[in-house]
Design a protein around this motif. Structure first.
Motif, PDB file in Angstrom:
ATOM      1  N   SER A  17      16.303  20.849  69.890  1.00 57.94           N
ATOM      2  CA  SER A  17      16.636  19.485  70.294  1.00 57.94           C
ATOM      3  C   SER A  17      15.758  18.978  71.432  1.00 57.94           C
ATOM      4  O   SER A  17      15.979  17.879  71.952  1.00 57.94           O
ATOM      5  CB  SER A  17      18.111  19.417  70.718  1.00 57.94           C
ATOM      6  OG  SER A  17      18.954  19.774  69.645  1.00 57.94           O
ATOM      7  N   ARG A  70      15.623  20.180  74.478  1.00 59.28           N
ATOM      8  CA  ARG A  70      16.341  20.205  75.752  1.00 59.28           C
ATOM      9  C   ARG A  70      15.871  21.375  76.619  1.00 59.28           C
ATOM     10  O   ARG A  70      16.657  22.246  77.003  1.00 59.28           O
ATOM     11  CB  ARG A  70      17.842  20.279  75.494  1.00 59.28           C
ATOM     12  CG  ARG A  70      18.404  19.148  74.650  1.00 59.28           C
ATOM     13  CD  ARG A  70      18.264  17.792  75.337  1.00 59.28           C
ATOM     14  NE  ARG A  70      18.935  17.750  76.608  1.00 59.28           N
ATOM     15  CZ  ARG A  70      20.220  17.447  76.751  1.00 59.28           C
ATOM     16  NH1 ARG A  70      20.966  17.164  75.688  1.00 59.28           N
ATOM     17  NH2 ARG A  70      20.770  17.410  77.942  1.00 59.28           N
ATOM     18  N   LYS A  93      23.437  17.156  67.854  1.00 61.88           N
ATOM     19  CA  LYS A  93      22.677  16.558  68.961  1.00 61.88           C
ATOM     20  C   LYS A  93      23.575  15.674  69.814  1.00 61.88           C
ATOM     21  O   LYS A  93      23.412  15.597  71.038  1.00 61.88           O
ATOM     22  CB  LYS A  93      21.485  15.778  68.412  1.00 61.88           C
ATOM     23  CG  LYS A  93      20.401  16.696  67.840  1.00 61.88           C
ATOM     24  CD  LYS A  93      19.291  15.927  67.145  1.00 61.88           C
ATOM     25  CE  LYS A  93      18.277  16.884  66.511  1.00 61.88           C
ATOM     26  NZ  LYS A  93      17.247  16.176  65.742  1.00 61.88           N
ATOM     27  N   LEU A 122      19.141  24.290  71.519  1.00 65.07           N
ATOM     28  CA  LEU A 122      18.671  23.370  72.550  1.00 65.07           C
ATOM     29  C   LEU A 122      17.158  23.216  72.472  1.00 65.07           C
ATOM     30  O   LEU A 122      16.623  22.127  72.680  1.00 65.07           O
ATOM     31  CB  LEU A 122      19.086  23.875  73.934  1.00 65.07           C
ATOM     32  CG  LEU A 122      20.577  23.794  74.267  1.00 65.07           C
ATOM     33  CD1 LEU A 122      20.869  24.503  75.581  1.00 65.07           C
ATOM     34  CD2 LEU A 122      21.047  22.340  74.325  1.00 65.07           C
ATOM     35  N   ARG A 123      16.478  24.317  72.162  1.00 64.45           N
ATOM     36  CA  ARG A 123      15.025  24.235  72.005  1.00 64.45           C
ATOM     37  C   ARG A 123      14.667  23.309  70.848  1.00 64.45           C
ATOM     38  O   ARG A 123      13.738  22.491  70.956  1.00 64.45           O
ATOM     39  CB  ARG A 123      14.451  25.625  71.760  1.00 64.45           C
ATOM     40  CG  ARG A 123      12.936  25.632  71.633  1.00 64.45           C
ATOM     41  CD  ARG A 123      12.404  27.017  71.331  1.00 64.45           C
ATOM     42  NE  ARG A 123      10.939  27.034  71.319  1.00 64.45           N
ATOM     43  CZ  ARG A 123      10.212  28.107  71.046  1.00 64.45           C
ATOM     44  NH1 ARG A 123      10.806  29.256  70.756  1.00 64.45           N
ATOM     45  NH2 ARG A 123       8.905  28.038  71.060  1.00 64.45           N
ATOM     46  N   TRP A 165      25.830  17.963  72.256  1.00 68.84           N
ATOM     47  CA  TRP A 165      25.295  18.647  73.439  1.00 68.84           C
ATOM     48  C   TRP A 165      25.832  18.040  74.726  1.00 68.84           C
ATOM     49  O   TRP A 165      26.196  18.774  75.662  1.00 68.84           O
ATOM     50  CB  TRP A 165      23.772  18.615  73.440  1.00 68.84           C
ATOM     51  CG  TRP A 165      23.070  19.464  72.417  1.00 68.84           C
ATOM     52  CD1 TRP A 165      21.982  19.106  71.679  1.00 68.84           C
ATOM     53  CD2 TRP A 165      23.358  20.823  72.036  1.00 68.84           C
ATOM     54  NE1 TRP A 165      21.580  20.139  70.862  1.00 68.84           N
ATOM     55  CE2 TRP A 165      22.409  21.214  71.059  1.00 68.84           C
ATOM     56  CE3 TRP A 165      24.329  21.747  72.422  1.00 68.84           C
ATOM     57  CZ2 TRP A 165      22.400  22.472  70.469  1.00 68.84           C
ATOM     58  CZ3 TRP A 165      24.343  23.011  71.828  1.00 68.84           C
ATOM     59  CH2 TRP A 165      23.383  23.360  70.861  1.00 68.84           C
ATOM     60  N   SER A 166      25.885  16.722  74.809  1.00 68.74           N
ATOM     61  CA  SER A 166      26.368  16.096  76.052  1.00 68.74           C
ATOM     62  C   SER A 166      27.854  16.354  76.267  1.00 68.74           C
ATOM     63  O   SER A 166      28.311  16.462  77.411  1.00 68.74           O
ATOM     64  CB  SER A 166      26.094  14.582  76.024  1.00 68.74           C
ATOM     65  OG  SER A 166      26.750  13.971  74.928  1.00 68.74           O
ATOM     66  N   GLU A 208      14.853  21.438  79.679  1.00 67.51           N
ATOM     67  CA  GLU A 208      15.373  21.441  81.051  1.00 67.51           C
ATOM     68  C   GLU A 208      16.758  22.080  81.118  1.00 67.51           C
ATOM     69  O   GLU A 208      17.115  22.739  82.103  1.00 67.51           O
ATOM     70  CB  GLU A 208      15.410  20.015  81.620  1.00 67.51           C
ATOM     71  CG  GLU A 208      16.572  19.135  81.192  1.00 67.51           C
ATOM     72  CD  GLU A 208      16.593  18.767  79.696  1.00 67.51           C
ATOM     73  OE1 GLU A 208      17.674  18.388  79.208  1.00 67.51           O
ATOM     74  OE2 GLU A 208      15.543  18.839  79.030  1.00 67.51           O
ATOM     75  N   LEU A 209      17.541  21.919  80.055  1.00 64.18           N
ATOM     76  CA  LEU A 209      18.874  22.503  80.027  1.00 64.18           C
ATOM     77  C   LEU A 209      18.799  24.018  79.831  1.00 64.18           C
ATOM     78  O   LEU A 209      19.579  24.777  80.402  1.00 64.18           O
ATOM     79  CB  LEU A 209      19.706  21.843  78.929  1.00 64.18           C
ATOM     80  CG  LEU A 209      21.227  22.003  78.971  1.00 64.18           C
ATOM     81  CD1 LEU A 209      21.787  21.762  80.358  1.00 64.18           C
ATOM     82  CD2 LEU A 209      21.868  21.070  77.953  1.00 64.18           C
ATOM     83  N   THR A 255      28.188  19.868  77.692  1.00 57.88           N
ATOM     84  CA  THR A 255      27.448  20.133  78.931  1.00 57.88           C
ATOM     85  C   THR A 255      28.337  19.894  80.145  1.00 57.88           C
ATOM     86  O   THR A 255      29.034  18.885  80.230  1.00 57.88           O
ATOM     87  CB  THR A 255      26.195  19.241  79.021  1.00 57.88           C
ATOM     88  OG1 THR A 255      25.326  19.535  77.921  1.00 57.88           O
ATOM     89  CG2 THR A 255      25.444  19.495  80.325  1.00 57.88           C
TER      90      THR A 255
END
Length: 516
Positions: free
Chosen positions: A150, A152, A99, A147-148, A102-103, A154-155, A106
């Protein structure tokens, strides 16, 4: 649709590939061995106008004190590896580490780099990591699964919109958003991404991305201008004697890959010496294998131990055709939602015909397993691989066939760290002893689709345990793993093992939350 325009430049096409843009300079750099990884130079960014750099190169290169490494260092900025500076904390859980990652993985929307190979995208996206600094097509579906988990959403939407943007601008989704990938795609997972997003946002999503799914389908199904004879190929399409059509991997160029230029030249030279194979044919087979995502594997070789026997474009892959079946199914539903019932019926029939062809051309009754099909020889290939689990993932296998596939998984593929990719130790990275996250998920979900929960849970426990063990040991999430000897790292391939890593992160989170 996106309010975003790629700029054009006075020096030539904005989307020119590095070998087209730099010519002799490109070839000289790639043949000079100044970088251990050929991808380094094609990802570099020129510090001045490329035309000026080329002019200076031709003026200076024959000088007595000229050094090509110093020239490149002066005029180009090299891209670094992603995650290399990220400080990991092995006291936290693997899930928490992902988690936080991810940033780091990105990327935000960017402008065109003057003379660089990166194709700018209008929305944020997640990259795999390491040397992979761009959005990769099939990787992204498995990344989205995590991502789902987490939250996220929108990502996920941003990444799907980026792929829609690529389809709108180029007619297909390239391997990644680099100019040197604009002649090939990757396994077509776009319809699965759209399905995933529709599970969160409703069926309206299928209608929203219908134009892009249709255009991608047209790309893969280009039949050419003339009627075809049985087993006659055209680009990615192969016509069969019963009127059906199946797909293969292909590349629209037959030259060395810019990102592996020197390596491809060396392979072609050996193939010419051994088999009298024309260089352009070798390059095409190599590029087609790169489009498959399995670059490289004995799956594509005539001789499972010899890279130069590669013959990818002769092969109808079972996994690719299962993905095309899903795309046809999804198009049928999307047209039905759009009240275009006659077109919906056409795609429903196409999907049914492909399902029958998958059973006819890929089920080997001698082996009782799904195999790839060599349409040139009109027979199955020799390579037993995890691609044979895709019919279970898409619920295309009969109950009896599913039992045989489960048996293969238990007896031939399942090891102490998860599933082998193939049963062959060729030295290639998509072979034993390596295991890869996307194939673990495909097999795992396929097993659960047929209620083989005990085997699926064993697989999940072994795979997640290996990832946890490696994270506690090194603080890294890796691109691939040695599933046979969990005390050794994975090997093979054209580059060192990469860390990050998008699809490993995604599958870990999804499998961790869905294992029971």
């Amino acid at each position: 649709m996106y309010g975003f325009v790629t700029p054009s430049y006075t020096y030539g096409q904005a989307n020119a590939s590095p070998e087209e843009l730099y010519g002799t300079l490109f070839k000289d750099v790639q043949n000079s061995h100044i970088f251990p990884d050929s991808k380094t130079f094609v990802d570099s960014i020129p510090l001045e106008d490329p035309l000026l750099i080329i002019e200076r190169y031709h003026r200076e290169k024959d000088g007595p004190d000229f050094e090509i490494a110093a020239f490149v260092d002066k005029y180009f900025k090299l891209a670094g590896h992603i995650v290399s500076e990220f400080q990991t904390d092995t006291s936290i859980s693997t899930s928490e580490h992902i988690k936080r990652l991810w940033s780091v993985l990105t990327r935000q929307p960017e402008n065109q780099e003057r003379g660089g190979s990166l194709i700018p995208l209008p929305f944020p996206y997640v990259v795999p990591g390491g040397r992979f600094r761009e959005i990769y097509y099939w990787d992204s579906y498995f990344t989205m699964l995590g991502l789902r988990e987490s939250g996220r959403v929108e990502l996920i939407e941003s990444m799907i919109n980026n792929f829609a943007y690529l389809i709108d601008n180029f007619g297909f989704i390239p391997t990644a958003n680099r100019t040197y990938y604009l002649s090939r795609s990757q396994p077509p997972f776009f319809s699965l991404m759209v399905r995933l997003f529709s599970e969160m946002e409703g069926k309206k999503i299928l209608k929203r991305y219908l134009p892009q799914m249709q255009r991608e389908y047209d790309y893969w199904m280009d039949a050419g201008p003339n009627p075809a004879e049985p087993f006659q190929p055209h680009r990615r399409l192969v016509h069969l004697p019963d009127g059906a059509v199946l797909n293969r991997y292909w590349d629209d160029k037959a030259t060395p890959r810019p990102e592996s230029y020197r390596e491809d030249l060396e392979h072609a030279e050996v193939a010419l010496h051994k088999f009298k194979a024309p260089a352009d044919a070798v390059f095409r087979h190599i590029r087609a294998a790169a489009e498959s995502g399995w670059d490289f594997s004995s799956r594509w070789f005539e001789d499972e131990t010899d890279f130069t026997s590669i013959h990818t474009t002769d092969i109808l892959p079972v996994d690719l055709n299962c993905l095309m079946y899903h795309l046809e199914q999804t198009l049928s539903e999307a047209y039905r939602l759009n009240d275009a019932l006659p077109i919906s019926k056409i795609y429903e029939e196409k999907a049914q015909q492909r399902a029958a062809s998958i059973q006819k051309y890929f089920w080997d009754e001698g082996k009782n397993y799904y195999m790839d099909y060599d349409f040139k020889k009109q027979n199955f290939t020799k390579s037993v691989t995890l691609a044979g689990t895709f019919p279970l993932f898409f619920k295309l296998a009969s109950k009896s066939n599913s039992h045989y596939v489960r048996g293969y998984i238990r007896l031939n593929f399942l090891k102490s760290g998860g599933l082998l990719t193939t049963t062959v130790r060729s030295g290639q990275q998509w072979d034993a002893p390596n295991g890869w996250a996307p194939l673990q998920w495909i097999a795992y979900k396929g097993l659960r689709n047929y209620n083989f929960h005990r085997t699926a849970n064993e697989l999940s426990a072994e795979w997640l345990g290996l990832i946890d063990k490696e994270f506690k040991h090194s603080g890294k999430m890796l691109e691939k793993y040695n599933v046979s000897d969990t005390n050794l790292v994975a090997g093979g391939g054209e580059y060192e093992i990469q860390e990050g890593f998008g699809w490993t992160n995604g599958i870990y989170l999804r499998m961790k939350n869905r294992k029971s």
